[in-house]
Design a protein around this motif. Sequence first.
Motif, short mmCIF file in Angstrom:
data_model
loop_
_atom_site.label_atom_id
_atom_site.label_comp_id
_atom_site.label_asym_id
_atom_site.label_seq_id
_atom_site.Cartn_x
_atom_site.Cartn_y
_atom_site.Cartn_z
N GLN A 81 8.72 71.53 18.23
CA GLN A 81 7.54 72.47 17.91
C GLN A 81 6.69 72.83 19.00
OE1 GLN A 81 7.40 73.97 15.13
NE2 GLN A 81 5.33 74.72 15.29
N TYR A 82 6.56 72.01 20.00
CA TYR A 82 5.81 72.20 21.04
C TYR A 82 6.31 73.43 22.06
CZ TYR A 82 3.87 71.69 25.81
OH TYR A 82 3.33 71.90 27.14
N GLY A 83 7.54 73.33 22.12
CA GLY A 83 8.37 74.29 22.92
C GLY A 83 8.27 75.77 22.12
N ILE A 84 8.53 75.79 20.90
CA ILE A 84 8.29 77.05 20.11
C ILE A 84 6.98 77.62 20.08
CG2 ILE A 84 8.62 77.82 17.60
CD1 ILE A 84 10.77 75.66 17.41
N LYS A 85 5.84 76.55 19.85
CA LYS A 85 4.75 77.06 19.86
C LYS A 85 4.18 77.78 21.16
CE LYS A 85 0.63 77.54 17.52
NZ LYS A 85 0.54 78.53 16.42
N ASN A 86 4.46 77.07 22.34
CA ASN A 86 3.87 77.53 23.46
C ASN A 86 5.01 78.26 24.39
OD1 ASN A 86 1.30 75.59 24.01
ND2 ASN A 86 2.69 74.53 22.98
N ARG A 87 6.16 78.83 23.48
CA ARG A 87 7.05 79.74 24.07
C ARG A 87 7.81 79.22 25.55
NH1 ARG A 87 5.19 85.54 24.50
NH2 ARG A 87 7.27 85.75 25.08
N VAL A 88 7.89 77.86 25.60
CA VAL A 88 8.53 77.24 26.87
C VAL A 88 9.75 76.65 26.37
CG1 VAL A 88 6.45 76.94 28.05
CG2 VAL A 88 7.11 75.32 26.58
N ASP A 89 10.82 76.83 27.29
CA ASP A 89 12.34 76.25 26.89
C ASP A 89 12.30 75.03 27.36
OD1 ASP A 89 14.59 76.43 25.94
OD2 ASP A 89 15.58 77.55 27.30
N VAL A 90 11.45 74.16 26.83
CA VAL A 90 11.78 72.70 27.25
C VAL A 90 12.84 72.03 26.52
CG1 VAL A 90 9.36 72.13 27.61
CG2 VAL A 90 10.31 71.83 25.13
N ARG A 91 13.69 70.92 27.16
CA ARG A 91 14.75 70.35 26.73
C ARG A 91 14.79 68.74 27.11
NH1 ARG A 91 18.05 69.39 30.92
NH2 ARG A 91 17.88 70.22 32.95
N PHE A 92 15.57 68.25 26.23
CA PHE A 92 15.74 66.84 26.28
C PHE A 92 16.66 66.19 27.54
CE2 PHE A 92 14.75 66.44 21.76
CZ PHE A 92 13.27 65.68 21.98
N LYS A 93 16.36 65.79 28.61
CA LYS A 93 17.28 65.39 29.67
C LYS A 93 18.01 64.06 29.52
CE LYS A 93 17.45 64.87 34.70
NZ LYS A 93 16.65 64.72 35.99
N THR A 94 17.28 63.10 29.10
CA THR A 94 17.89 61.83 28.45
C THR A 94 17.44 61.46 26.99
OG1 THR A 94 17.95 61.26 30.61
CG2 THR A 94 18.11 59.56 29.13
N ILE A 95 18.20 61.15 26.08
CA ILE A 95 17.59 60.79 24.68
C ILE A 95 18.70 59.71 24.26
CG2 ILE A 95 18.93 62.72 23.90
CD1 ILE A 95 16.76 62.54 21.61
N CYS A 96 18.11 58.29 24.13
CA CYS A 96 18.81 57.32 23.81
C CYS A 96 18.00 56.33 22.72
CB CYS A 96 19.39 56.61 24.74
SG CYS A 96 18.42 55.74 25.85
N ASN A 97 18.48 55.44 22.37
CA ASN A 97 17.73 54.36 21.63
C ASN A 97 16.64 53.87 22.33
OD1 ASN A 97 19.23 54.74 19.23
ND2 ASN A 97 20.59 53.28 19.89
N LYS A 98 16.46 53.79 23.75
CA LYS A 98 15.64 52.92 24.47
C LYS A 98 14.42 54.10 25.06
CE LYS A 98 18.66 49.37 25.88
NZ LYS A 98 19.12 48.36 26.86
N LYS A 99 15.01 55.22 25.31
CA LYS A 99 14.00 56.03 26.06
C LYS A 99 14.44 57.53 25.58
CE LYS A 99 16.54 56.77 30.27
NZ LYS A 99 16.52 56.56 31.77
N VAL A 100 13.23 58.33 25.75
CA VAL A 100 13.57 59.90 25.87
C VAL A 100 12.81 60.57 26.96
CG1 VAL A 100 12.65 61.69 24.47
CG2 VAL A 100 13.37 59.99 23.37
#
Length: 494
Positions: A81-100
């Motif tokens: 929602q942050y990316g949509i609201k601020n019109r920035v194309d942010v993305r997850f580089k790493t996402i697992c059970n220990k960290k994001v």
Amino acid sequence: MDCTILNSDLLGGLPAMTLDDEHVGVDDLHSASESDSDGEFTKNRKPRCPEFHNESDSLNPQFEKGMIFGDKDTLKQAFRQYGIKNRVDVRFKTICNKKVQAVCKEGCPWYLWASRFDPKDKSNLAWQIKAYVREHQCMMSFKNRNATYKWLAKTYIEKYKADPTYSSRLLKKDVMADHVYNVSYGKCLRAKHLALEMVLESHKEQYSMIYDYLGEIRQTNPGSTTIMMLDERVFIRMYICLQSCKDGYKAGCRSVLNIDGCHLKGYYGGTFLAVVVVVAVDANDNIYPLAYAIVEAENQSSWSWFLSLLGTDLEIRSLENITILSDKQKGLVEAISEVFPCAEHRTCVRYLYSNFKNSENFKGKNLKDALWKATRATYVKEFEDAMAELKALSVPTFDWLKGKDPTKWSRSHFSPRSKCDMLLSNLSECFNKMILDARDKPILTLMEMKVESAIQQCTRCWPTHAGGQKYQVSAGPLNQHAIDMEHDECLNYA
């Protein structure tokens, strides 16, 4: 990279952080000497960690270092929602059970890193932002990977609640106006299907409830016929004829049936092609629905199956005076000859005229008037005179029409058995118009919308005592939908 230590080089110069720092909780940030009772604070007291409140912060998320989220899913939703609201194309580089780990476009310093608030406590689902760089140096984008079709469906679901016919093209236009995003038409179409399923329940789920639905009909209206046909536990056909409709037909309806079919437009429209409707005429020349079915396709097999059940329910015997009016639906003529061999079968003249005017040699108002004069002729001599006029205008037209059996389309040759000179299947066409809004709905919603429509019409009626045990029923003003239907019907007859 080791999950236990975050390298400072990967953080763009931020100080390294070990998992020991991650164990610092909200309570650990307070001085041991603080006292809530006397309202005095020590100079060394540290502020509490900010918390993300889903109800108040979800529409416009604002991140900061140390912020705590209830669980990982809440963090992910807030991030998108942050990316949509601020019109920035942010993305997850790493996402697992220990960290994001999340980043923005290449060259932009924006950065977010979060992990479990207390990795040792498995019952604690909270997550915390451990490193955060707020600044953006990228251009705002007209496309955003976070604006998924699921987000579109959830965001615009109120539109579909208010108007289930809200189109994908309008959705695409509104997304551009509201969020300045250019989303594809395919994404809007997927969002529409998902939103309608959310509003009207899952199409697939409703098929699993058909058996209970038919059982409820039999319980509330004893004597009703409800039949469902399956093929290896896959739905094929369904037939419904209410006992009250059977009784009404036998008590006061004429022996004239209008039969028609229309295609379904729902999610499974490619499989379930036709809805079959039977409409009779009561003593006041009004529409009187009798039975309906949903079948897999419009063919002789499905029509024969439907007509056989109808004949049993209405106790229509092969020698009974029955008149059937219909278009030449695929397989219908053959099915009528098979099931009701002695019935008088008439063809809707509008259908005849549509074939008539499609020919290049049969165009013009004079030919049209001559055709309708022949159909409306009430005795044979009048019919022959009309055909002679048609022959004088166009011999090919005369030859084409002469090849059509006049017992099916001209009043002059109708049998007196039914005592009805109806030429058009307007009754079934009006019925189809009434259910137009329901044809793209899930199967049970489609059935219930017809019932709701009848209930709404009944609310305009009220009884007035007319002496003894008799009552006169009066009706209030027609709504706009009913006015439009009557207007269309007049145009059709014209």
